[in-house]
Structures are given as C-alpha cells and as structure tokens.
Design an enzyme around this catalytic site. Structure first.
Site, mmCIF file in Angstrom:
data_model
loop_
_atom_site.group_PDB
_atom_site.id
_atom_site.type_symbol
_atom_site.label_atom_id
_atom_site.label_comp_id
_atom_site.label_asym_id
_atom_site.label_seq_id
_atom_site.Cartn_x
_atom_site.Cartn_y
_atom_site.Cartn_z
ATOM 1 C CE LYS A 215 -21.359 80.343 12.517
ATOM 2 N NZ LYS A 215 -22.130 80.117 11.268
ATOM 3 C CE LYS A 269 -17.484 79.063 11.562
ATOM 4 N NZ LYS A 269 -18.349 78.873 10.384
#
Length: 347
Positions: A215, A269
């Site tokens: 992330k 992400k």
C-alpha cells in the site's frame, strides 16, 4: 537523390517489407472481430470483480459521496440490497467500509472491535440475507481514530506493536461477525503473522487473509477519505508506514514478509500506477494477487466520462483489463456493478 526516391514505389516498399519479415503479417489476426476474439490473450470476467462500498447509519438511506460520482454510502439495510444485486450479477465478493460517527472515535480506535460498529453490523446482516457472497473486511483503525491514522498515535508517532494488537482485536471481531477474508490495510510490521495466529487460536482457521501487502503513500486516496469521513481530519501524512511510490524493491520485500507470515492473497494499492508492482509480485510469489482500483482512479475516469472527455465505459473496461494483463487474479473496483452488467451482456 531523385533517382533513389523514384525507386521507392509502393511495390518496391512492399517487397522490402516481405524480405524483412518473411511471411509474417501481424495484422492478419486483427482483420475481423471474430479473429480478434480468437487470439485475445487476456480475459476479464465477472469472477474477477470485488465490489467495495461504504456504510453509514440510518435506515432506508443511500447518500451520495460527493467526490465519487455514482457512489453512495448505504445504511445497513440498503447495503444488504446492494449485496443481493452484486450476488445476482455473479460478483463473488464485496468489501464494506464504514463512515463511523464522530462520538465513537477515539485516539486508539478501540471501536474497531465493538460488535456494534458498522462493519460488524453490515457483515452480520449480509451473511444472514445473502450468505452466498464472500465478505472481505479491513481491520485498520483509520475509520475509528480521531486523528485519521491507521494506527495508534503517540507523541506524533504511529506506534507499531500497540497498533498491531488493536488491529488483531478488530480482525477477531470481524471474523466473529462472519467475515470470510480479513484484509488489513494498516501496513504495520508483523500484523499478518499476529492476525493469523489469533484467528487460528480462536477457531477461525478457515478465515483467509488478503494482505494489503504493498500500500503506497499515494495521492489517489482523497475521495475515499471523503467517503469515510477522515478527509480534513488526518493529522500529518502516512509516509512513515505506507510505501514510497518510488520504491519497487521495497514493495517486494513487504510482500515477502507477509507471505512468510501467512498471507493467503496479496493486494497492490493503488492499481493502475503500480502495474509493474502487480507483475513483480505475481511472478515472484505465485500467490493470488489483487489490485485495488482506488477512489482517485475511479473518480478521474467517472468525472472525465461525465464531462464527455472520454468514453467512460470503454476506459473502464480497458483499465480493468490492464490489471488482468499485469497478472491480477481479481480487482477491487467501484465499477464492479457496471462492469458486471456489461460482461453479462456478452456471456
């Protein structure tokens, strides 16, 4: 000079091309729609889609998320209807995110493990009414903290081990409510191993973990923060625990650690800016790998489509196909319903 130019007739050029390429003509298989279908390398299906959505308080209510045209926050009863719609379209799984009330937020985010928080309420309701659909939940603390961080803030620092302990409690609470997959997005060191151990010790060895393994400290999350109510609340930034967008090798090391600790699936992400990371993780670890097409990606496509600057549907499908081409086994996308409807038409 004129002599040389005169020799470059169309027939001479064609002959030269054939000399160079032999009998290969790559356009042959692009000539017709049927032949393009026949040789298509990457295929997107409804089975590749996961629908993220937002939950709020109230009853019979769906309210628009201003920064995400076409996306709404749903009360629990309306979220059940949304899950039913997704299931009928064949979407395998959903991922709810809460907009919690200010009065339940604390410095340590302890409401994350309350059975009465929005995530646990909506999981129980959907499991009762739509048991055939999978539910993926995030045990991060940001919807539950007064400062908007994914961990516990102490003297200006996000403390790792205390945060992990709280995230584990949240994960157990979600498993008890009926979550099928825990997807912790907090990026604290050691969280995957701690969650796996706690789940196994408490009889939830059947609950899988989808790690937000990579992330990034991205600028693409703004509309999401508006949707869950942390926009303008966040104190500072998340660069001390999210990955630098410039770092590819570090992302692989993060994923490797999560694999060692027991992750069943990996997630990247945001999505499209990190197709290279998706490809690296898939080829390196061979685990089920997913992308989250985040709020900023969605809003850019949606807004440009509404303004007539792009063909929204074509760009939507092209972007989703790019994740599959990079190596994804599935995509979390706010376009899931629209994409599923289009794919169903072609079945």
């Amino acid at each position: 000079m004129n002599d040389r130019l005169s020799k470059l007739s169309p027939s001479n050029i064609t002959g030269h091309i054939d000399d160079v390429t032999g009998s290969r003509r790559l356009r042959r298989m692009r000539k017709a729609e049927w032949s393009r279908r026949l040789v298509q390398e990457t295929r997107l299906t409804v089975d590749d889609l996961i629908l993220p959505f937002f939950v709020t308080y109230g009853e019979g209510m769906s309210e628009p998320v201003e920064a995400m045209p076409g996306v709404e926050r749903h009360s629990v009863d309306m979220a059940v209807r949304l899950a039913e719609k997704a299931a009928k379209l064949g979407i395998p799984a959903i991922a709810p995110f809460p907009r919690e009330r200010a009065e339940v937020k604390t410095e340590d985010g302890s409401f994350v493990f309350s059975p009465d928080n929005l995530i646990n309420r909506v999981v129980r309701a959907i499991k009762k009414e739509v048991p055939e659909i999978g539910i993926i939940t995030d045990a991060a603390l940001d919807p539950f903290t007064t400062h908007g961080h994914d961990g516990i803030l102490r003297d200006g620092e996000i403390v790792n081990d205390e945060s992990v302990a709280m995230v584990v409690r949240g994960a157990l609470s979600q498993a008890e409510a009926g979550a099928d997959i825990i997807a912790p997005s907090d990026m604290m060191d050691g969280r995957i191993g701690a969650i796996r151990q706690a789940l196994d010790e408490n009889g939830f060895n059947h609950v899988a973990i989808m790690s937000y393994a990579t992330k990034f400290a991205s600028a693409f999350y703004g509309p999401y923060r508006d949707a869950i109510g942390t926009l303008g609340v966040l104190k500072g930034d998340k660069k001390t625990y999210y990955i630098d967008p410039a770092n590819s090798d570090e992302a692989v090391r993060e994923a490797e650690q999560d694999v060692i600790e027991g992750a069943d699936m990996l997630m990247v992400k945001p999505g499209m800016p990190y197709l290279d990371i998706i490809h690296r993780l898939k080829t390196t670890f061979r685990l089920p790998t997913y992308a989250y097409q985040v709020s900023g990606e969605y809003s850019m496509i949606k807004s440009a489509g509404l303004n007539g600057w792009i063909d929204e549907e074509k760009v939507m499908m092209e972007s989703l196909s790019s994740f599959k081409r990079a190596g994804c086994d599935g995509i979390l996308t706010y376009f899931a319903l629209d994409a599923a409807k289009k794919l169903k038409k072609h079945d």
